[in-house]
Design a protein around this motif. Sequence first.
Motif, PDB file in Angstrom:
ATOM      1  N   GLN A  12       0.847  -1.205   0.000  1.00 52.15           N
ATOM      2  CA  GLN A  12       0.000   0.000   0.000  1.00 52.15           C
ATOM      3  C   GLN A  12       0.877   1.247   0.000  1.00 52.15           C
ATOM      4  OE1 GLN A  12      -3.532  -0.400   0.347  1.00 52.15           O
ATOM      5  NE2 GLN A  12      -3.033  -2.548   0.018  1.00 52.15           N
ATOM      6  N   SER A  13       2.151   1.058  -0.335  1.00 54.81           N
ATOM      7  CA  SER A  13       3.089   2.180  -0.318  1.00 54.81           C
ATOM      8  C   SER A  13       3.922   2.118  -1.603  1.00 54.81           C
ATOM      9  CB  SER A  13       3.969   2.049   0.932  1.00 54.81           C
ATOM     10  OG  SER A  13       4.632   3.238   1.187  1.00 54.81           O
ATOM     11  N   LEU A  14       3.240   2.396  -2.719  1.00 58.55           N
ATOM     12  CA  LEU A  14       3.851   2.134  -4.027  1.00 58.55           C
ATOM     13  C   LEU A  14       4.283   3.413  -4.750  1.00 58.55           C
ATOM     14  CD1 LEU A  14       1.345  -0.534  -5.427  1.00 58.55           C
ATOM     15  CD2 LEU A  14       3.543  -0.933  -4.306  1.00 58.55           C
ATOM     16  N   ALA A  15       5.422   3.316  -5.412  1.00 54.31           N
ATOM     17  CA  ALA A  15       5.865   4.417  -6.281  1.00 54.31           C
ATOM     18  C   ALA A  15       6.231   3.831  -7.643  1.00 54.31           C
ATOM     19  CB  ALA A  15       7.066   5.123  -5.674  1.00 54.31           C
ATOM     20  N   THR A  16       5.953   4.596  -8.697  1.00 57.97           N
ATOM     21  CA  THR A  16       6.227   4.130 -10.068  1.00 57.97           C
ATOM     22  C   THR A  16       7.078   5.154 -10.810  1.00 57.97           C
ATOM     23  OG1 THR A  16       4.189   2.872 -10.191  1.00 57.97           O
ATOM     24  CG2 THR A  16       5.150   3.516 -12.285  1.00 57.97           C
ATOM     25  N   ALA A  17       8.116   4.658 -11.476  1.00 59.20           N
ATOM     26  CA  ALA A  17       8.943   5.528 -12.329  1.00 59.20           C
ATOM     27  C   ALA A  17       8.777   5.077 -13.776  1.00 59.20           C
ATOM     28  CB  ALA A  17      10.409   5.435 -11.924  1.00 59.20           C
ATOM     29  N   THR A  18       8.740   6.047 -14.682  1.00 62.86           N
ATOM     30  CA  THR A  18       8.683   5.708 -16.106  1.00 62.86           C
ATOM     31  C   THR A  18       9.678   6.579 -16.869  1.00 62.86           C
ATOM     32  OG1 THR A  18       6.909   7.293 -16.437  1.00 62.86           O
ATOM     33  CG2 THR A  18       6.243   5.024 -16.208  1.00 62.86           C
ATOM     34  N   VAL A  19      10.160   6.034 -17.968  1.00 60.61           N
ATOM     35  CA  VAL A  19      11.048   6.812 -18.827  1.00 60.61           C
ATOM     36  C   VAL A  19      10.811   6.380 -20.270  1.00 60.61           C
ATOM     37  CG1 VAL A  19      13.040   5.213 -18.723  1.00 60.61           C
ATOM     38  CG2 VAL A  19      13.438   7.650 -19.049  1.00 60.61           C
ATOM     39  N   SER A  20      10.976   7.332 -21.184  1.00 57.87           N
ATOM     40  CA  SER A  20      10.769   7.035 -22.598  1.00 57.87           C
ATOM     41  C   SER A  20      11.974   7.574 -23.362  1.00 57.87           C
ATOM     42  CB  SER A  20       9.465   7.722 -23.030  1.00 57.87           C
ATOM     43  OG  SER A  20       9.190   7.406 -24.349  1.00 57.87           O
ATOM     44  N   ILE A  21      12.677   6.677 -24.038  1.00 59.11           N
ATOM     45  CA  ILE A  21      13.937   7.074 -24.678  1.00 59.11           C
ATOM     46  C   ILE A  21      13.866   6.791 -26.181  1.00 59.11           C
ATOM     47  CG2 ILE A  21      16.429   6.547 -24.753  1.00 59.11           C
ATOM     48  CD1 ILE A  21      16.134   5.783 -21.795  1.00 59.11           C
ATOM     49  N   PRO A  22      14.128   7.806 -27.019  1.00 65.67           N
ATOM     50  CA  PRO A  22      14.143   7.540 -28.468  1.00 65.67           C
ATOM     51  C   PRO A  22      15.181   6.452 -28.774  1.00 65.67           C
ATOM     52  CG  PRO A  22      14.290   9.901 -28.008  1.00 65.67           C
ATOM     53  CD  PRO A  22      14.437   9.203 -26.705  1.00 65.67           C
ATOM     54  N   VAL A  23      14.801   5.475 -29.570  1.00 70.83           N
ATOM     55  CA  VAL A  23      15.704   4.332 -29.766  1.00 70.83           C
ATOM     56  C   VAL A  23      17.056   4.762 -30.349  1.00 70.83           C
ATOM     57  CG1 VAL A  23      13.882   2.601 -29.940  1.00 70.83           C
ATOM     58  CG2 VAL A  23      14.694   3.739 -32.016  1.00 70.83           C
ATOM     59  N   ASN A  24      17.067   5.843 -31.148  1.00 72.99           N
ATOM     60  CA  ASN A  24      18.359   6.228 -31.748  1.00 72.99           C
ATOM     61  C   ASN A  24      19.360   6.729 -30.706  1.00 72.99           C
ATOM     62  OD1 ASN A  24      16.963   8.569 -31.350  1.00 72.99           O
ATOM     63  ND2 ASN A  24      17.633   9.551 -33.252  1.00 72.99           N
ATOM     64  N   HIS A  25      18.882   7.102 -29.506  1.00 74.19           N
ATOM     65  CA  HIS A  25      19.798   7.504 -28.431  1.00 74.19           C
ATOM     66  C   HIS A  25      20.598   6.313 -27.896  1.00 74.19           C
ATOM     67  CE1 HIS A  25      17.704  11.491 -27.051  1.00 74.19           C
ATOM     68  NE2 HIS A  25      17.705  11.350 -28.368  1.00 74.19           N
ATOM     69  N   LEU A  26      20.156   5.110 -28.242  1.00 72.45           N
ATOM     70  CA  LEU A  26      20.757   3.918 -27.627  1.00 72.45           C
ATOM     71  C   LEU A  26      21.850   3.297 -28.504  1.00 72.45           C
ATOM     72  CD1 LEU A  26      17.360   2.419 -26.443  1.00 72.45           C
ATOM     73  CD2 LEU A  26      19.148   3.277 -24.928  1.00 72.45           C
ATOM     74  N   ALA A  27      22.079   3.898 -29.676  1.00 67.04           N
ATOM     75  CA  ALA A  27      23.045   3.305 -30.612  1.00 67.04           C
ATOM     76  C   ALA A  27      24.438   3.219 -29.987  1.00 67.04           C
ATOM     77  CB  ALA A  27      23.100   4.154 -31.883  1.00 67.04           C
ATOM     78  N   THR A  28      25.154   2.159 -30.294  1.00 64.66           N
ATOM     79  CA  THR A  28      26.554   2.041 -29.870  1.00 64.66           C
ATOM     80  C   THR A  28      27.401   1.979 -31.143  1.00 64.66           C
ATOM     81  OG1 THR A  28      26.643  -0.360 -29.930  1.00 64.66           O
ATOM     82  CG2 THR A  28      25.827   0.630 -27.900  1.00 64.66           C
ATOM     83  N   SER A  29      28.722   1.922 -30.973  1.00 60.40           N
ATOM     84  CA  SER A  29      29.577   1.862 -32.164  1.00 60.40           C
ATOM     85  C   SER A  29      29.340   0.562 -32.930  1.00 60.40           C
ATOM     86  CB  SER A  29      31.045   1.988 -31.759  1.00 60.40           C
ATOM     87  OG  SER A  29      31.329   0.998 -30.801  1.00 60.40           O
ATOM     88  N   GLN A  30      28.831  -0.452 -32.238  1.00 57.20           N
ATOM     89  CA  GLN A  30      28.647  -1.760 -32.875  1.00 57.20           C
ATOM     90  C   GLN A  30      27.188  -2.049 -33.269  1.00 57.20           C
ATOM     91  OE1 GLN A  30      31.415  -4.037 -32.951  1.00 57.20           O
ATOM     92  NE2 GLN A  30      32.575  -2.261 -32.253  1.00 57.20           N
ATOM     93  N   MET A  31      26.239  -1.313 -32.677  1.00 51.05           N
ATOM     94  CA  MET A  31      24.833  -1.727 -32.830  1.00 51.05           C
ATOM     95  C   MET A  31      23.916  -0.536 -33.068  1.00 51.05           C
ATOM     96  SD  MET A  31      23.408  -4.454 -30.053  1.00 51.05           S
ATOM     97  CE  MET A  31      24.586  -5.752 -29.885  1.00 51.05           C
ATOM     98  N   ALA A  32      22.955  -0.704 -33.952  1.00 48.19           N
ATOM     99  CA  ALA A  32      21.964   0.354 -34.185  1.00 48.19           C
ATOM    100  C   ALA A  32      21.073   0.517 -32.951  1.00 48.19           C
ATOM    101  CB  ALA A  32      21.088  -0.028 -35.384  1.00 48.19           C
ATOM    102  N   GLY A  33      20.586   1.750 -32.750  1.00 50.41           N
ATOM    103  CA  GLY A  33      19.771   2.036 -31.572  1.00 50.41           C
ATOM    104  C   GLY A  33      18.541   1.152 -31.471  1.00 50.41           C
ATOM    105  N   LYS A  34      17.879   0.915 -32.619  1.00 49.20           N
ATOM    106  CA  LYS A  34      16.651   0.094 -32.614  1.00 49.20           C
ATOM    107  C   LYS A  34      16.980  -1.338 -32.159  1.00 49.20           C
ATOM    108  CE  LYS A  34      12.309  -0.854 -34.097  1.00 49.20           C
ATOM    109  NZ  LYS A  34      12.101  -2.198 -33.653  1.00 49.20           N
TER     110      LYS A  34
END
Length: 419
Positions: free
Chosen positions: A212-234
């Motif tokens: 009965q003591s709940l907290a929720t966090a959410t985040v939304s990140i554009p997939v292109n922000h996740l790209a690495t030198s080896q892998m596409a963001g998607k």
Amino acid sequence: MDNKFSHFYQRSEDQRRAIIADAAHLDETELQLLKYRAETGDAKALIENYVTAYQLPEGVAVNLTLNGRTVVVPMVTEEPSVIAAASNGAKLASDAGGVTATVESRLLMGQIVLQNVSVFASVDDWVALHRQQLLDVAAAAHPSLIARGGGPRRLRVRNLGDGFVSIDLFVDVQAAMGANMMNTMLEAVAGVVQSQLHPNTLFSILSNAADQSLATATVSIPVNHLATSQMAGKTVADRISAASQVAQLDPYRAVTHNKGIMNGVDAVVLAMGNDWRAIESAAHAYAVTNGQYRGLSQWQVTDDQLVGTLTLPLPVGTAGGATRVLPVAQVNQRMAQISDVSQLMAIVVAVGLVQNLAALKALVTTGIQQGHMKMQLRSLAMSVGAETPAEISAVTTSLTGKKDPSEAAAKRALQEFRM
Ligand code: NDP
């Protein structure tokens, strides 16, 4: 029991250390370490049989934007990489607008358990009839809480089977975690139940389930922000989402997934002088709510966004317990600019989410060891005696790239550097 320990709690600190040193054959250096640390210790009277102050390092996670505000998050942990990962995850989130966190509810539940009840309805009906009287008794047991706007809110009766019945009390504990306040109220109510309804109350105590003591966090990140030198963001986003799905399917993976979340959660809770065992037990119980142990967070890809959500039971407090006794916990509250308990809940759940993001991203791209190894090598260097930054750097440089860096290799590297 060895007689040396008789009335141990009545001995002075020096006497206690001397008794332990004698029993465990500690040498003079070890004894002096205990004494030296004891002198710098805070709040010695918080616990019993005090002998020394055990230290853990504190750092801060940076880059967290939470509900539109920049937050510096104090974290206490002995594990390398945790704070770096939290800061990394926080940066990814902040670059995408930050984390949003909400507190859904904040009530503590406690239970008075009766045994040898033959007719459940007799308890259920009696509690319904005496509801207001019982709530008044609970309120009178801790009147200052009422003055603060909190207090008992409702009662529930559950049939546990085998003649056991639980009378559940729900209390608004305001800024405290509330364990002691709740236990005081429960014992007062149990006295009435025992004298007027049923002579056989077994125990009265809060429930650490904290659902009965709940907290929720959410985040939304554009997939292109996740790209690495080896892998596409998607691709990275899809792999994070798939890893999160595995934690929903497989309890073996879910435990590790959740341990990673708790790396961040515990470190903040500890820095804030809170009861981390309460948070741990509540979180793992919550993870099994639907009958199977599952990952506490979920990540999904929608419309080129990676969307993450984490809900946690967070019975934390900004007042009471050790929060006002440990001086650094107070400074830490100020460092994170916490002005009410909902903000603390929001920070803890947000750190859990960004910690999880960083861990999953590393896991599905480079693998977890690449980032970890650098910090683990530092720990290894320190464990073999490297003290100065130059020594630590020399040992880690020497071990970097070795397939299986061992303690012996670290010792050799340190000796060579010191020659
Ligand atoms: P306390 O016993 O310290 O009670 C809370 C205190 O905070 C009260 O003295 C209260 O003052 C004061 N306070 C000041 N400001 C506020 C405010 N705004 N809102 C609420 N209280 C305020 O702590 P808790 O009852 O929170 O109990 C937590 C401790 O209990 C932790 O140390 C925990 O480890 C331990 N514990 C945990 C158990 C468990 O988890 N199973 C079991 C037993 C203990 P006032 O008196 O004036 O109202």
